[in-house]
Write an enzyme that holds these catalytic residues in place. Structure first.
Site, PDB file in Angstrom:
ATOM      1  N   TYR A   1       0.962  -1.355   0.101  1.00 40.10           N
ATOM      2  CA  TYR A   1      -0.223   0.068   0.273  1.00 40.10           C
ATOM      3  C   TYR A   1       1.237   1.217   0.092  1.00 40.10           C
ATOM      4  CZ  TYR A   1      -3.467   2.955   0.565  1.00 40.10           C
ATOM      5  OH  TYR A   1      -4.566   4.039   0.471  1.00 40.10           O
TER       6      TYR A   1
ATOM      7  N   GLN B   1     -11.244  -0.203   0.494  1.00 43.27           N
ATOM      8  CA  GLN B   1     -11.424  -1.096  -0.504  1.00 43.27           C
ATOM      9  C   GLN B   1     -10.111  -1.541  -1.225  1.00 43.27           C
ATOM     10  OE1 GLN B   1     -11.676   2.658   0.127  1.00 43.27           O
ATOM     11  NE2 GLN B   1     -11.422   3.881  -1.932  1.00 43.27           N
TER      12      GLN B   1
ATOM     13  N   ASN C   1      -3.567   6.294   5.491  1.00 43.07           N
ATOM     14  CA  ASN C   1      -4.445   6.399   7.058  1.00 43.07           C
ATOM     15  C   ASN C   1      -4.976   5.413   7.855  1.00 43.07           C
ATOM     16  OD1 ASN C   1      -6.177   5.813   5.552  1.00 43.07           O
ATOM     17  ND2 ASN C   1      -6.991   7.857   5.025  1.00 43.07           N
TER      18      ASN C   1
ATOM     19  N   SER D   1       6.801   8.854  13.834  1.00 41.63           N
ATOM     20  CA  SER D   1       8.102   8.782  13.819  1.00 41.63           C
ATOM     21  C   SER D   1       9.028   9.685  15.248  1.00 41.63           C
ATOM     22  CB  SER D   1       8.487   9.611  12.660  1.00 41.63           C
ATOM     23  OG  SER D   1      10.004   9.526  12.113  1.00 41.63           O
TER      24      SER D   1
ATOM     25  N   GLN E   1      13.422  15.251  12.003  1.00 43.94           N
ATOM     26  CA  GLN E   1      11.437  14.268  12.872  1.00 43.94           C
ATOM     27  C   GLN E   1      10.270  14.995  12.898  1.00 43.94           C
ATOM     28  OE1 GLN E   1      11.679  10.948  12.827  1.00 43.94           O
ATOM     29  NE2 GLN E   1      13.002  10.964  11.612  1.00 43.94           N
TER      30      GLN E   1
ATOM     31  N   HIS F   1       7.759  15.738   9.913  1.00 41.23           N
ATOM     32  CA  HIS F   1       6.848  14.344   9.344  1.00 41.23           C
ATOM     33  C   HIS F   1       5.708  14.797  10.057  1.00 41.23           C
ATOM     34  CE1 HIS F   1       8.866  11.709   7.334  1.00 41.23           C
ATOM     35  NE2 HIS F   1      10.240  11.676   8.409  1.00 41.23           N
TER      36      HIS F   1
ATOM     37  N   GLU G   1      12.728   4.743  17.723  1.00 44.68           N
ATOM     38  CA  GLU G   1      12.822   4.312  16.244  1.00 44.68           C
ATOM     39  C   GLU G   1      13.789   4.801  15.722  1.00 44.68           C
ATOM     40  OE1 GLU G   1      10.271   6.160  14.219  1.00 44.68           O
ATOM     41  OE2 GLU G   1      10.282   5.176  12.436  1.00 44.68           O
ATOM     42  N   HIS G   2      14.535   6.260  15.632  1.00 50.36           N
ATOM     43  CA  HIS G   2      16.031   6.727  15.834  1.00 50.36           C
ATOM     44  C   HIS G   2      16.656   6.862  16.726  1.00 50.36           C
ATOM     45  CE1 HIS G   2      13.123   6.993  11.872  1.00 50.36           C
ATOM     46  NE2 HIS G   2      14.115   6.898  10.872  1.00 50.36           N
TER      47      HIS G   2
ATOM     48  N   ASP H   1      16.893   7.459   5.930  1.00 53.82           N
ATOM     49  CA  ASP H   1      15.571   7.853   5.441  1.00 53.82           C
ATOM     50  C   ASP H   1      15.550   7.666   3.725  1.00 53.82           C
ATOM     51  OD1 ASP H   1      14.528   8.217   7.289  1.00 53.82           O
ATOM     52  OD2 ASP H   1      14.545  10.474   7.192  1.00 53.82           O
TER      53      ASP H   1
ATOM     54  N   GLU I   1       1.434 -37.402  28.334  1.00 52.67           N
ATOM     55  CA  GLU I   1       0.622 -36.746  28.079  1.00 52.67           C
ATOM     56  C   GLU I   1      -0.985 -37.306  27.905  1.00 52.67           C
ATOM     57  OE1 GLU I   1       2.383 -33.474  24.847  1.00 52.67           O
ATOM     58  OE2 GLU I   1       4.355 -33.153  26.548  1.00 52.67           O
TER      59      GLU I   1
ATOM     60  N   HIS J   1      -0.484 -40.972  19.510  1.00 51.98           N
ATOM     61  CA  HIS J   1       0.516 -40.434  19.768  1.00 51.98           C
ATOM     62  C   HIS J   1       1.784 -42.183  19.382  1.00 51.98           C
ATOM     63  CE1 HIS J   1      -1.071 -36.684  19.513  1.00 51.98           C
ATOM     64  NE2 HIS J   1      -0.207 -35.867  18.621  1.00 51.98           N
TER      65      HIS J   1
END
Lengths: 425, 425
Positions: free
Chosen positions: B123, B185, B208, B231, B253, B256, B321-322, B355, B409, B414
């Site tokens: 996506y 969709q 989104n 981020s 950052q 963003h 994250e960074h 990046d 068991e 088995h």
């Protein structure tokens, strides 16, 4: 009861609907989690009294309980568990990835650093589903990964005890922290911590619907393993298959669970009929006959393929948790299998070999998820960090390109960040 | 506006609440998914008309559109995208694991087979968030893994087009199937298929809230990547840090997203004050000033540590994250970092290098999940199958042990499955 023989793939499916829980169950689980977060140990003790019908002020298993467990299991069984643990450890050590880096003459160093998770919680179900093998399979990959802290939880019986086999397996696997608490309350304690139980980073292990729902609820705050569905086996056999053996293997899955699925795919109609017959006669003598019978009736099937190639296509379509290949050249067939959790080659690789002993993990993707999921493994207990080290030369050579890409995306501050190293103002 | 300087870790948190969507949004997404499953392409065309305000009977991007995109992007930018793609490909090739096996003298063969996923959907968000770099970072690991079919989806603009940069990046990355459809969709089409779009095994890429909710809904039927949060960056600096450079990196950052977080951890109060000042003066000149300003106000902070060791503890607590390490000996500090998505070493490893260009993936764990998650990588597009091959000797030597464990068991079928190979009746 014979196994139904079919020729249309529409009539074979290992996909079963996964229990998502009722709205009421979800609400109950949310309320339990809230209580544990608010009240800590007090809530754990109260829920244990309510659900497990035993009042325990101290939930942590003591050294004395471990010793007692070892005394109540036969020494030769302990030795076998130790041997199984060693096999599992050896196999999983082969999975362990190393950190690595690359360098470039301009002074660039790029790499990938691997770090074990700090802490992991392992849920072990109570009652008849209390499996020592499941303890080994969940704990040992984490141990091999290098996880420092492993906290195990399991619901106590009415005497306030855990099964001896489970405690023995936990000790052999190297678990030092075991709590007698189960259900959603145990998952909440592992995720958020109480006075007695420190929180963990990841929770693994199977459980009933309340445990599964609780794992879904805490997911994101901590990591979880997959939510496993009922077990399944597909046996792919040509005319060389031994009916008695294959029927026994199909039944070893069927006895797990009424929802378990056992499917034979074969090129031989004669074998199909012999196996169907064998299943019927072996069923009658099984202690768990009723469960196995229901599983075979609902989710058992024999698919007769035109050719071996077509049989292979059917297997890839089903993407089974367990696949036995009992054909003349199993290695050649295996090369064409794209989707299967664990693949057993040849007549002597009966599926229970993998459940208990061989070494590979028995926690496997079910319900067709072998298309995109893997057996539980050491990678599940480690994480990666990328490492980027640019020299002055490397950045000087490339910062204009980086700034151009940043501006293409409308991110001016990104461009300026690299430029500011060289543009003196 | 200066960045707030704090000395209490309580005042620094990169954890932000993740948008879970409203009940109404969830219902809308469920209804869209149902329509796409029921009506296929007809629903895709109708939703595209409704949400993207363009009527398209043919959703697949044509070769002519690709050519047009290449003509509208400057040749030198195309060359830079190609170079970035090559860097990303090279880094990810180092990640690729191989199948392996071990043998034992008794004839046992155990192994792990790696197989790429059959198909992956990527996506790509529309509008201002349409990032060519994101196309490269999501597609190339799948390509390196060996995924045969990659289907990309992205919402068209009102002229029925996708951004040229996105098409160029897709072509360079080797995507052959691109559809002009977005939102829930598009996710439904990838998960369940329509006449035009065949279903995939895994869906990756950001989007989104409707895209995120749709991914949650289809999760289980197909695999998904993580649902990324906003981020964040943490810079760990000693007194050697350059205020101007570090401030620029923090702002890269902050620009963003209003929810983005930029945190400095430093042992130097003097540096803290200089950087705070620099952020203020650089902010005023940024095109995305308003966004960056809000991010700095809400989620920006400077933590002054007593010692470097304490600063490292704070970083591990935040699990960013960074992470940029701008200290005298960054390699030695890096050895002590347990939790970070990507680690940038030294003054010339500005975060935008990662990046766009260096090679490691920019899809990274956010919101503290670096404690247990990894950057997007080649392993995410492959799966493992265990392989077990026991010889007659191997099973003969071990079947009694396996049967003993099975009986421990309570799983008699088995035990019999392995015994039936040797007990002739």
């Amino acid at each position: 009861m014979k196994v139904k023989i079919v020729r249309d793939l529409q009539d074979v499916s290992i996909k079963r609907s996964v229990d998502q829980g009722t709205e009421e169950q979800r609400k109950a689980v949310q309320s339990i989690i809230r209580s544990v977060r608010d009240e800590g140990d007090r809530a754990l003790v109260a829920y244990t009294e309510k659900f497990d019908r035993v009042h325990l002020n101290h939930l942590k298993v003591t050294e004395a309980e471990i010793i007692e467990a070892f005394e109540s299991v036969e020494p030769e069984v302990i030795t076998i568990i130790e041997e199984a643990a060693e096999n599992i450890r050896l196999f999983h050590e082969k999975q362990k990835q190393s950190s690595w880096f690359t360098t470039h003459e301009n002074g660039t160093m790029l790499g990938q650093k691997l770090t074990p998770l700090d802490s992991v919680g392992v849920y072990v179900p109570g009652g008849t589903a209390a499996y020592p093998s499941s303890v080994l399979m969940n704990v040992l990959p984490a141990k091999v990964a290098g996880v420092e802290r492993i906290a195990m939880v399991s619901p106590p019986n009415k005497e306030g005890k855990l099964p001896a086999g489970v405690l023995v397996a936990a000790k052999i696997a190297g678990v030092k922290e075991i709590y007698k608490v189960g259900g959603a309350q145990a998952i909440a304690a592992l995720a958020y911590g109480t006075e007695m139980i420190s929180p963990v980073d990841k929770i693994t292990g199977p459980g009933n619907i309340f445990v599964a729902l609780a794992k879904r609820e805490v997911f994101g705050d901590v990591a979880i393993d997959m939510i496993a569905g009922p077990s399944e086996i597909v046996v792919l056999a040509d005319e060389n298959g031994e009916a008695k053996e294959i029927a026994a293997d199909l039944l070893s899955q069927a006895e797990h669970d009424r929802q378990a699925s056992a499917v034979l795919v074969t090129t031989s109609l004669a074998l199909a009929e012999r196996i169907s017959q064998e299943v019927e006669s072996q069923l009658a003598t099984l202690p768990r006959e009723e469960i196995a019978r229901e599983s075979i009736a609902s989710y058992g099937a024999i698919y007769v393929a035109e050719t071996l190639e077509q049989g292979i296509d059917v297997v890839n379509e089903l993407a089974p948790e367990h696949l036995e290949i009992v054909t003349e050249k199993p290695l050649e067939v295996m090369a064409k299998i794209r989707h299967a959790g664990a693949i057993f080659l040849g007549r002597y690789s009966s599926e229970p070999v993998g459940d208990y002993f061989a070494g590979p993990n028995h926690v496997l993707p079910t319900n067709g998820t072998a298309r995109f999921s893997s057996p539980l493994n050491v990678d599940d207990f480690m994480k990666k960090s990328s490492v980027i080290s640019y020299s002055e030369t490397a950045l000087k050579d490339n910062y204009k390109k980086i700034a151009a890409l940043a501006r293409l995306e409308g991110l001016e501050a990104h461009a300026r960040a690299v430029e500011t190293r060289f543009h003196k103002k």
